[in-house]
Design a protein around this motif. Structure first.
Motif, PDB file in Angstrom:
ATOM      1  N   ARG A 167       0.834  -1.200   0.000  1.00 49.40           N
ATOM      2  CA  ARG A 167       0.000   0.000   0.000  1.00 49.40           C
ATOM      3  C   ARG A 167       0.869   1.250   0.000  1.00 49.40           C
ATOM      4  O   ARG A 167       1.768   1.389   0.832  1.00 49.40           O
ATOM      5  CB  ARG A 167      -0.932  -0.003   1.219  1.00 49.40           C
ATOM      6  N   TRP A 168       0.575   2.163  -0.924  1.00 50.23           N
ATOM      7  CA  TRP A 168       1.284   3.427  -1.055  1.00 50.23           C
ATOM      8  C   TRP A 168       0.251   4.546  -0.965  1.00 50.23           C
ATOM      9  O   TRP A 168      -0.515   4.763  -1.880  1.00 50.23           O
ATOM     10  CB  TRP A 168       2.027   3.471  -2.389  1.00 50.23           C
ATOM     11  N   ASN A 169       0.222   5.231   0.171  1.00 53.10           N
ATOM     12  CA  ASN A 169      -0.734   6.320   0.391  1.00 53.10           C
ATOM     13  C   ASN A 169      -0.144   7.624  -0.148  1.00 53.10           C
ATOM     14  O   ASN A 169       0.957   8.017   0.227  1.00 53.10           O
ATOM     15  CB  ASN A 169      -1.052   6.460   1.879  1.00 53.10           C
ATOM     16  N   LEU A 192       7.929  10.165  -6.646  1.00 51.40           N
ATOM     17  CA  LEU A 192       8.164   8.814  -7.155  1.00 51.40           C
ATOM     18  C   LEU A 192       9.220   8.102  -6.316  1.00 51.40           C
ATOM     19  O   LEU A 192       9.100   6.898  -6.039  1.00 51.40           O
ATOM     20  CB  LEU A 192       8.615   8.892  -8.614  1.00 51.40           C
ATOM     21  N   HIS A 193      10.221   8.840  -5.891  1.00 49.90           N
ATOM     22  CA  HIS A 193      11.303   8.263  -5.081  1.00 49.90           C
ATOM     23  C   HIS A 193      10.747   7.611  -3.818  1.00 49.90           C
ATOM     24  O   HIS A 193      11.214   6.543  -3.392  1.00 49.90           O
ATOM     25  CB  HIS A 193      12.306   9.364  -4.723  1.00 49.90           C
ATOM     26  N   ASP A 194       9.719   8.231  -3.195  1.00 51.87           N
ATOM     27  CA  ASP A 194       9.123   7.677  -1.979  1.00 51.87           C
ATOM     28  C   ASP A 194       8.575   6.273  -2.219  1.00 51.87           C
ATOM     29  O   ASP A 194       8.634   5.415  -1.334  1.00 51.87           O
ATOM     30  CB  ASP A 194       7.989   8.578  -1.473  1.00 51.87           C
ATOM     31  N   GLY A 195       8.000   6.051  -3.380  1.00 52.08           N
ATOM     32  CA  GLY A 195       7.418   4.752  -3.675  1.00 52.08           C
ATOM     33  C   GLY A 195       8.430   3.697  -4.039  1.00 52.08           C
ATOM     34  O   GLY A 195       8.196   2.505  -3.848  1.00 52.08           O
ATOM     35  N   LEU A 196       9.590   4.120  -4.575  1.00 53.07           N
ATOM     36  CA  LEU A 196      10.589   3.158  -5.022  1.00 53.07           C
ATOM     37  C   LEU A 196      11.478   2.672  -3.882  1.00 53.07           C
ATOM     38  O   LEU A 196      11.631   1.465  -3.684  1.00 53.07           O
ATOM     39  CB  LEU A 196      11.446   3.772  -6.124  1.00 53.07           C
ATOM     40  N   TYR A 197      12.096   3.589  -3.148  1.00 58.76           N
ATOM     41  CA  TYR A 197      12.961   3.184  -2.034  1.00 58.76           C
ATOM     42  C   TYR A 197      13.250   4.383  -1.153  1.00 58.76           C
ATOM     43  O   TYR A 197      13.082   5.539  -1.550  1.00 58.76           O
ATOM     44  CB  TYR A 197      14.273   2.575  -2.547  1.00 58.76           C
ATOM     45  N   GLN A 198      13.681   4.094   0.072  1.00 59.70           N
ATOM     46  CA  GLN A 198      14.117   5.125   1.013  1.00 59.70           C
ATOM     47  C   GLN A 198      15.546   4.795   1.437  1.00 59.70           C
ATOM     48  O   GLN A 198      15.860   3.645   1.745  1.00 59.70           O
ATOM     49  CB  GLN A 198      13.217   5.183   2.249  1.00 59.70           C
ATOM     50  N   GLY A 256      10.489   0.729  -1.227  1.00 61.53           N
ATOM     51  CA  GLY A 256       9.141   1.201  -0.956  1.00 61.53           C
ATOM     52  C   GLY A 256       8.116   0.247  -1.549  1.00 61.53           C
ATOM     53  O   GLY A 256       8.459  -0.785  -2.152  1.00 61.53           O
ATOM     54  N   PRO A 257       6.828   0.569  -1.438  1.00 61.85           N
ATOM     55  CA  PRO A 257       5.792  -0.344  -1.943  1.00 61.85           C
ATOM     56  C   PRO A 257       5.855  -0.556  -3.454  1.00 61.85           C
ATOM     57  O   PRO A 257       5.709  -1.682  -3.933  1.00 61.85           O
ATOM     58  CB  PRO A 257       4.478   0.323  -1.503  1.00 61.85           C
TER      59      PRO A 257
END
Length: 340
Positions: A106-108, A115-121, A152-153
């Motif tokens: 889940r990606w809120n 986009l970076h938040d969804g790929l990796y931290q 990330g998700p």
């Protein structure tokens, strides 16, 4: 034997996703090495009781069943639009449960999401701090980079799993204007790079990296991730904004109306059992009130459950039900709406 539909909407788990025909040539991906998908039980600690319940009780419309299957066959994301309470965010949980796709990622989305938040931290400060604790002559590279990096998700969904992972990108219409366009390349190519690992590849060609939702690690080679089975991606929208045409044509689009009539009764039955006479009255009142303002199915379910277990007298029960079903589309609060 007919392969359509793979997702039936019955809620009965099966392995039909393994019988999907080969993807269109322009949607065939060959990432590796292959990863076995996680089982549903592996995600139970991270999955709320609400989501597990909705996965088992979701009642899909015929249109939803057809378009979910279209997204699965075409290996395309599904853009789901509809009012609050129409079941948008519950749909991927129901599909993942029936097709045994494992825990839903889940990606809120917020206005600040990139986009970076969804790929990796990646946290370089924690890595620097960890290196400093190993001694005065230590360098940052003495602390393992992968210990401070987590997928990330979206990044996890694009790993080379042998079965598609289910990913919910919730409320994408809340994003800034750039995110839908930024997603285009990722969703078309089914791959991405982690620059920190690409740069480190001259020292080590592979790194065990943590995935979203658990402490499980997967090996990323030379900082590049490419999917094998394209994930089942559901992006939800309340219809509050327009998306770029290039983005829309890469999605299968489903509009979910507010449940009405027999469909609403079927939903109530799935969640709370056979409707009583009073429940039937509440459903009728909900449908009547819904013509004057926006109501969500959750409000009706809450009212039915609470008035059924509270044991209060009839007049107070009716008043309580009204309080639990305020209009969502009006500026004044429930007390004003009820003349309080």
């Amino acid at each position: 034997m007919s392969l359509w539909p793979v997702y039936t909407g019955t809620g009965e788990p099966h392995d039909g996703v393994d019988r999907l025909p080969a993807p269109p040539p322009w949607r065939a991906f060959n990432g590796g090495p292959e990863l076995a998908p996680p089982t549903e039980d592996e995600g139970d600690p991270a999955t709320s009781p609400d989501r597990r319940h909705r996965a088992r009780t979701y009642r899909a419309t015929d249109r939803a069943v057809q378009l979910v299957n279209a997204a699965l066959y075409l290996r395309r994301p599904l853009l789901v639009t509809g009012p609050p309470g129409s079941g948008k965010s519950s749909l991927p949980y129901a599909v993942a449960h029936e097709l045994r796709l494992g825990p839903v990622l889940r990606w809120n989305i917020t206005s600040r999401t990139t986009l970076h938040d969804g790929l990796y931290q990646y946290d370089p400060l924690s890595r620097l701090y960890a290196a400093s604790r190993t001694g005065p002559k230590a360098r940052p590279q003495d602390s393992e980079l992968q210990d401070h990096l987590r997928l990330g998700p979206l990044g996890t969904a694009l790993l080379p799993y042998t079965r598609p992972r289910a990913l919910l990108i919730d409320e994408i219409d809340k994003s800034d204007l750039d995110l839908p366009n930024d997603l285009l390349h990722i969703l078309e190519e089914g791959e991405y790079e982690i620059p920190e690992l690409v740069r480190a590849a001259r020292h080590t060609s592979s790194a065990p990296v943590m995935v979203d939702g658990t402490d499980t690690r997967v090996t990323v080679t030379r900082g590049r991730v490419r999917c094998r089975a394209f994930p089942f991606i559901v992006m939800t929208s309340n219809g509050e904004r327009e998306f770029p045409p290039a983005f829309l044509r890469r999605c299968v689009r489903l509009e979910l109306p507010q449940p009405r009539g027999a469909h609403l009764e079927e939903i109530v039955h799935a969640h709370l059992g056979e409707p009583s006479a009073y429940t039937q009255e509440l459903i009728a009142r909900f449908l009547e009130r819904g013509t004057d303002g926006e109501l969500a199915t959750d409000q009706l379910l809450n009212a039915i459950y609470l008035t059924g277990v509270s044991g209060i007298e009839a007049t107070s029960r009716d008043e309580l039900a009204e309080y639990l079903m305020p209009y969502l589309s009006r500026a004044r609060d429930a007390m004003d709406d009820l003349g309080g």
